[in-house]
Design a protein around this motif. Structure first.
Motif, PDB file in Angstrom:
ATOM      1  N   ALA A   1      33.882 -12.011 -16.154  1.00  0.00           N
ATOM      2  CA  ALA A   1      34.192 -12.079 -14.726  1.00  0.00           C
ATOM      3  C   ALA A   1      33.533 -13.288 -14.079  1.00  0.00           C
ATOM      4  CB  ALA A   1      33.745 -10.788 -14.036  1.00  0.00           C
ATOM      5  N   ALA A   2      34.345 -14.077 -13.391  1.00  0.00           N
ATOM      6  CA  ALA A   2      33.817 -15.234 -12.676  1.00  0.00           C
ATOM      7  C   ALA A   2      33.308 -14.785 -11.316  1.00  0.00           C
ATOM      8  CB  ALA A   2      34.902 -16.289 -12.520  1.00  0.00           C
ATOM      9  N   SER A   3      32.118 -15.242 -10.932  1.00  0.00           N
ATOM     10  CA  SER A   3      31.541 -14.858  -9.650  1.00  0.00           C
ATOM     11  C   SER A   3      30.605 -15.949  -9.161  1.00  0.00           C
ATOM     12  CB  SER A   3      30.780 -13.538  -9.767  1.00  0.00           C
ATOM     13  OG  SER A   3      30.152 -13.206  -8.553  1.00  0.00           O
ATOM     14  N   LEU A   4      30.562 -16.146  -7.858  1.00  0.00           N
ATOM     15  CA  LEU A   4      29.665 -17.136  -7.285  1.00  0.00           C
ATOM     16  C   LEU A   4      28.208 -16.718  -7.393  1.00  0.00           C
ATOM     17  CD1 LEU A   4      31.638 -17.929  -4.004  1.00  0.00           C
ATOM     18  CD2 LEU A   4      31.184 -19.556  -5.837  1.00  0.00           C
ATOM     19  N   GLY A   5      27.962 -15.388  -7.327  1.00  0.00           N
ATOM     20  CA  GLY A   5      26.586 -14.926  -7.223  1.00  0.00           C
ATOM     21  C   GLY A   5      26.044 -15.277  -5.847  1.00  0.00           C
ATOM     22  N   PRO A   6      24.746 -15.277  -5.655  1.00  0.00           N
ATOM     23  CA  PRO A   6      24.173 -15.655  -4.359  1.00  0.00           C
ATOM     24  C   PRO A   6      24.550 -17.089  -3.996  1.00  0.00           C
ATOM     25  CG  PRO A   6      22.547 -14.524  -5.699  1.00  0.00           C
ATOM     26  CD  PRO A   6      23.714 -14.807  -6.601  1.00  0.00           C
ATOM     27  N   VAL A   7      24.861 -17.299  -2.710  1.00  0.00           N
ATOM     28  CA  VAL A   7      25.306 -18.608  -2.213  1.00  0.00           C
ATOM     29  C   VAL A   7      24.323 -19.113  -1.169  1.00  0.00           C
ATOM     30  CG1 VAL A   7      27.149 -19.837  -0.995  1.00  0.00           C
ATOM     31  CG2 VAL A   7      27.723 -18.053  -2.663  1.00  0.00           C
TER      32      VAL A   7
ATOM     33  N   GLN B   1      38.749 -15.527  -7.599  1.00  0.00           N
ATOM     34  CA  GLN B   1      38.227 -16.147  -8.810  1.00  0.00           C
ATOM     35  C   GLN B   1      39.152 -15.835  -9.984  1.00  0.00           C
ATOM     36  OE1 GLN B   1      35.880 -18.094  -8.306  1.00  0.00           O
ATOM     37  NE2 GLN B   1      34.474 -17.296  -6.762  1.00  0.00           N
ATOM     38  N   GLY B   2      39.199 -16.752 -10.943  1.00  0.00           N
ATOM     39  CA  GLY B   2      39.933 -16.540 -12.181  1.00  0.00           C
ATOM     40  C   GLY B   2      38.951 -16.388 -13.327  1.00  0.00           C
ATOM     41  N   ARG B   3      39.241 -17.033 -14.436  1.00  0.00           N
ATOM     42  CA  ARG B   3      38.323 -16.959 -15.576  1.00  0.00           C
ATOM     43  C   ARG B   3      37.104 -17.836 -15.343  1.00  0.00           C
ATOM     44  NH1 ARG B   3      41.867 -16.634 -21.158  1.00  0.00           N
ATOM     45  NH2 ARG B   3      43.503 -15.230 -20.408  1.00  0.00           N
ATOM     46  N   SER B   4      37.222 -18.778 -14.410  1.00  0.00           N
ATOM     47  CA  SER B   4      36.088 -19.628 -14.057  1.00  0.00           C
ATOM     48  C   SER B   4      35.953 -19.654 -12.538  1.00  0.00           C
ATOM     49  CB  SER B   4      36.285 -21.050 -14.604  1.00  0.00           C
ATOM     50  OG  SER B   4      37.481 -21.618 -14.080  1.00  0.00           O
ATOM     51  N   VAL B   5      34.809 -20.058 -12.073  1.00  0.00           N
ATOM     52  CA  VAL B   5      34.533 -20.069 -10.636  1.00  0.00           C
ATOM     53  C   VAL B   5      35.412 -21.116  -9.947  1.00  0.00           C
ATOM     54  CG1 VAL B   5      32.779 -20.522  -8.882  1.00  0.00           C
ATOM     55  CG2 VAL B   5      32.177 -19.249 -10.946  1.00  0.00           C
ATOM     56  N   SER B   6      36.036 -20.709  -8.842  1.00  0.00           N
ATOM     57  CA  SER B   6      36.972 -21.582  -8.124  1.00  0.00           C
ATOM     58  C   SER B   6      36.235 -22.680  -7.364  1.00  0.00           C
ATOM     59  CB  SER B   6      37.795 -20.755  -7.133  1.00  0.00           C
ATOM     60  OG  SER B   6      38.538 -19.757  -7.793  1.00  0.00           O
ATOM     61  N   THR B   7      36.892 -23.825  -7.254  1.00  0.00           N
ATOM     62  CA  THR B   7      36.375 -24.934  -6.454  1.00  0.00           C
ATOM     63  C   THR B   7      37.534 -25.600  -5.711  1.00  0.00           C
ATOM     64  OG1 THR B   7      36.616 -26.501  -8.288  1.00  0.00           O
ATOM     65  CG2 THR B   7      34.474 -25.408  -8.048  1.00  0.00           C
ATOM     66  N   GLY B   8      37.234 -26.210  -4.594  1.00  0.00           N
ATOM     67  CA  GLY B   8      38.222 -26.981  -3.844  1.00  0.00           C
ATOM     68  C   GLY B   8      39.385 -26.180  -3.302  1.00  0.00           C
ATOM     69  N   LEU B   9      39.189 -24.884  -3.028  1.00  0.00           N
ATOM     70  CA  LEU B   9      40.285 -24.050  -2.550  1.00  0.00           C
ATOM     71  C   LEU B   9      40.606 -24.313  -1.077  1.00  0.00           C
ATOM     72  CD1 LEU B   9      39.377 -20.562  -4.080  1.00  0.00           C
ATOM     73  CD2 LEU B   9      41.151 -22.135  -4.847  1.00  0.00           C
ATOM     74  N   PRO B  10      41.906 -24.194  -0.710  1.00  0.00           N
ATOM     75  CA  PRO B  10      42.244 -24.219   0.720  1.00  0.00           C
ATOM     76  C   PRO B  10      41.578 -23.031   1.418  1.00  0.00           C
ATOM     77  CG  PRO B  10      44.205 -24.397  -0.664  1.00  0.00           C
ATOM     78  CD  PRO B  10      43.078 -24.021  -1.572  1.00  0.00           C
TER      79      PRO B  10
ATOM     80  N   VAL C   1      32.290 -22.654   9.174  1.00  0.00           N
ATOM     81  CA  VAL C   1      33.097 -22.696   7.951  1.00  0.00           C
ATOM     82  C   VAL C   1      33.214 -24.130   7.442  1.00  0.00           C
ATOM     83  CG1 VAL C   1      35.414 -22.337   7.006  1.00  0.00           C
ATOM     84  CG2 VAL C   1      34.386 -20.592   8.481  1.00  0.00           C
ATOM     85  N   HIS C   2      33.463 -25.056   8.350  1.00  0.00           N
ATOM     86  CA  HIS C   2      33.604 -26.458   7.948  1.00  0.00           C
ATOM     87  C   HIS C   2      32.320 -26.969   7.293  1.00  0.00           C
ATOM     88  CE1 HIS C   2      34.025 -30.891   8.457  1.00  0.00           C
ATOM     89  NE2 HIS C   2      35.312 -30.624   8.267  1.00  0.00           N
ATOM     90  N   ARG C   3      31.177 -26.547   7.805  1.00  0.00           N
ATOM     91  CA  ARG C   3      29.900 -27.027   7.268  1.00  0.00           C
ATOM     92  C   ARG C   3      29.492 -26.325   5.977  1.00  0.00           C
ATOM     93  NH1 ARG C   3      28.414 -26.141  12.696  1.00  0.00           N
ATOM     94  NH2 ARG C   3      27.178 -24.336  12.028  1.00  0.00           N
ATOM     95  N   ASN C   4      29.903 -25.087   5.778  1.00  0.00           N
ATOM     96  CA  ASN C   4      29.349 -24.279   4.694  1.00  0.00           C
ATOM     97  C   ASN C   4      30.321 -23.868   3.602  1.00  0.00           C
ATOM     98  OD1 ASN C   4      26.377 -23.312   5.576  1.00  0.00           O
ATOM     99  ND2 ASN C   4      27.668 -23.441   7.403  1.00  0.00           N
ATOM    100  N   ILE C   5      31.617 -24.009   3.835  1.00  0.00           N
ATOM    101  CA  ILE C   5      32.580 -23.398   2.922  1.00  0.00           C
ATOM    102  C   ILE C   5      32.607 -24.049   1.544  1.00  0.00           C
ATOM    103  CG2 ILE C   5      34.672 -24.754   3.406  1.00  0.00           C
ATOM    104  CD1 ILE C   5      34.327 -20.873   3.203  1.00  0.00           C
ATOM    105  N   ARG C   6      32.148 -25.274   1.428  1.00  0.00           N
ATOM    106  CA  ARG C   6      32.132 -25.921   0.108  1.00  0.00           C
ATOM    107  C   ARG C   6      31.259 -25.124  -0.872  1.00  0.00           C
ATOM    108  NH1 ARG C   6      33.745 -30.926  -1.030  1.00  0.00           N
ATOM    109  NH2 ARG C   6      33.468 -31.662   1.126  1.00  0.00           N
ATOM    110  N   ALA C   7      30.183 -24.523  -0.358  1.00  0.00           N
ATOM    111  CA  ALA C   7      29.300 -23.740  -1.228  1.00  0.00           C
ATOM    112  C   ALA C   7      29.989 -22.489  -1.759  1.00  0.00           C
ATOM    113  CB  ALA C   7      28.035 -23.354  -0.462  1.00  0.00           C
ATOM    114  N   PHE C   8      31.068 -22.063  -1.108  1.00  0.00           N
ATOM    115  CA  PHE C   8      31.830 -20.892  -1.550  1.00  0.00           C
ATOM    116  C   PHE C   8      33.050 -21.291  -2.390  1.00  0.00           C
ATOM    117  CE2 PHE C   8      29.485 -19.566   2.149  1.00  0.00           C
ATOM    118  CZ  PHE C   8      29.110 -18.255   1.869  1.00  0.00           C
ATOM    119  N   GLY C   9      33.184 -22.586  -2.670  1.00  0.00           N
ATOM    120  CA  GLY C   9      34.320 -23.057  -3.454  1.00  0.00           C
ATOM    121  C   GLY C   9      35.489 -23.526  -2.622  1.00  0.00           C
TER     122      GLY C   9
END
Length: 459
Positions: free
Chosen positions: A19-25, A107-116, A191-199
């Motif tokens: 399972a792909a997960s960000l964990g603590p952000v 999330q898929g098999r790997s942690v997502s990045t650059g999502l809209p 969101v604009h300042r922080n969302i990159r950390a969430f992928g």
């Protein structure tokens, strides 16, 4: 167990193991830890609930940055909605400490990045509502899971102040109003300042909303305060040009509320209101939800945004240049005005009771009173040209609904889209109308629209 069943079990086990997960952000306020859930084969969802995007707001003041926290914030429970009246306006619920947001990350098999990223602004007439929506058996109306999973986008829902605490305005600098709009802006900026950390991609944020949330989307696109923060906007049944979206005489309502809670109506009004019990203030802002053909309810919704010279420096119609580089889609539902005219003309929802034909003229006189009686006559001729000499009960009721739909939703939405298209540089403009008949059996038989051309269900 069959071979197929064994294969499915093995696949699910392997999926859970990987399972792909960000964990603590890490956010600007500190670490947050959400929950990870399995939503399908090799599909997971990180869910963060109740992340503060601003400090507890001061009464009738703009939101301020959150001071942050020590350790890891457990973001696993929705925060309370902002203080507001209940649906029948007899009691209050919620809290003044309410500037929180919720995030769903697929999330898929790997942690997502650059999502809209899609940021949702709830509706409720600027009087009620919450970022989690209504709840039935722990199934929240505004859960972002479905959109996030299907669309492979991050979904964010934002809390903002409503009612008296969100939109009372003195009409001057002592209480300029629009606190709820400022809250929305603060959430979008967070969101604009922080969302990159969430992928997420901070340069690909779409703000969307329904009803008052739809008008709020339009206000956010038009305000110069959001320049560079929003890439796209979606308004569902409401725009800044809607006749219920702006109060141009807020002082009168503020003084009515002040009198109800025992405050003066002079220069001491706002200092007094700021120290008044918030429950009493909220109840004092109850709205007249009665209507009639001669006094439509749309004119009784007064705790709304104002032209404050700051967030909205001018009339909304003069601010579309601020959205010139933002894609914008807006539209309505067929017969969107049904809720309003069901209050103004109750007979439309009573199958055995006819609606007198003259009600259409009475309603048009009220809706076009600023344009004079000739406008009402011309409109009446247009709406009744297909009636013939003996229009049916259903025809009259449908016409009444179309009149209010056009006035409250369709015409202002089209006007906003024309304004956006005329001012557009790189921004694209789209219009839509939903016409699929409702499956809710309580609606009158004459309501509905064109049948769907394809199944709305996911294949």
């Amino acid at each position: 167990m069959t071979v197929l069943e064994i294969a499915v079990v093995v696949a699910l086990c392997l999926g859970s193991a990987s399972a792909a997960s960000l964990g603590p952000v890490l956010t600007e306020g500190g670490m947050v830890d959400g929950e990870n859930k399995h939503v399908g084969l090799f599909r997971y969802m990180d869910v963060f609930k109740g992340i503060p995007f601003a400090a507890q707001p001061q009464r009738f003041e703009k939101p301020q940055p959150h001071p942050g926290w020590e350790g890891v914030l457990k973001a696993k429970k929705f925060a309370r909605r902002c203080m507001q009246v209940n649906l029948i306006q007899t009691e209050t619920r919620g809290s003044e400490d309410c500037l929180y947001l919720n995030i769903w990350v697929p999330q898929g098999r790997s942690v997502s990045t650059g999502l809209p990223v899609m940021v949702y602004l709830f509706g409720g007439g600027f009087l009620v509502g919450g970022s989690m929506g209504a709840n039935f058996l722990d199934n929240y109306l505004y859960s972002g899971e479905e959109i996030a999973d299907r669309g492979k986008v991050i979904v964010v829902t934002v809390g903002y102040r409503v009612g008296t605490l969100g939109f009372l305005s003195s009409g001057d600098a002592s209480g300029p109003g629009n606190y709820g709009l400022w809250d929305q802006h603060a959430g979008i900026a967070w969101v604009h300042r922080n969302i990159r950390a969430f992928g997420g991609d901070p340069d690909n944020i779409t703000v969307f909303g329904e009803s008052a949330g739809a008008a709020s989307v339009n206000f956010q696109l038009l305000s110069p305060k959001n320049r560079g923060l929003i890439r796209r906007g979606i308004s569902q049944s409401g725009v800044a040009l809607s006749p219920w979206a702006v109060n141009r005489n807020p002082r009168a309502l503020a003084e009515e509320i002040a009198i109800k809670v025992g405050c003066p109506t002079d220069e001491k009004m706002m200092p007094c209101l700021k120290i008044t019990d918030p429950v009493a203030l909220t109840l004092a802002g109850t709205q007249n939800l009665d209507g009639s053909p001669s006094n439509p309810i749309v004119f009784n919704l007064l705790l709304t945004p104002v032209i404050d010279g700051d967030f909205l420096p001018d009339e909304p119609g003069n601010l579309f240049h601020n959205a010139a580089d933002i894609d914008y889609i807006a539209g309505i539902n067929n017969m969107d005005g049904h809720l309003f005219c069901g209050i103004d003309v109750p007979s439309i929802n009573q199958p055995l009771q006819p609606t007198p034909p003259e009600v259409a003229m009475e309603l048009l006189n009220a809706l076009t009173k600023e344009k004079g009686p000739e406008a009402a006559s011309l409109a009446y001729k247009e709406y009744t040209q297909s009636w013939g000499s003996t229009p049916s009960k259903s025809t009259i009721k449908q016409t009444i609904t179309e009149i209010e739909t056009d006035f409250i939703f369709l015409v202002p939405t089209q006007a906003a889209l024309y304004q956006h298209a005329n001012m557009s540089k790189t921004g694209r403009t789209y219009s839509y109308q939903f016409s699929v008949p409702s499956l809710i059996t309580t609606y009158p038989g004459w309501m509905g629209g064109a049948p769907p051309t394809s199944s709305p269900c996911r294949p």
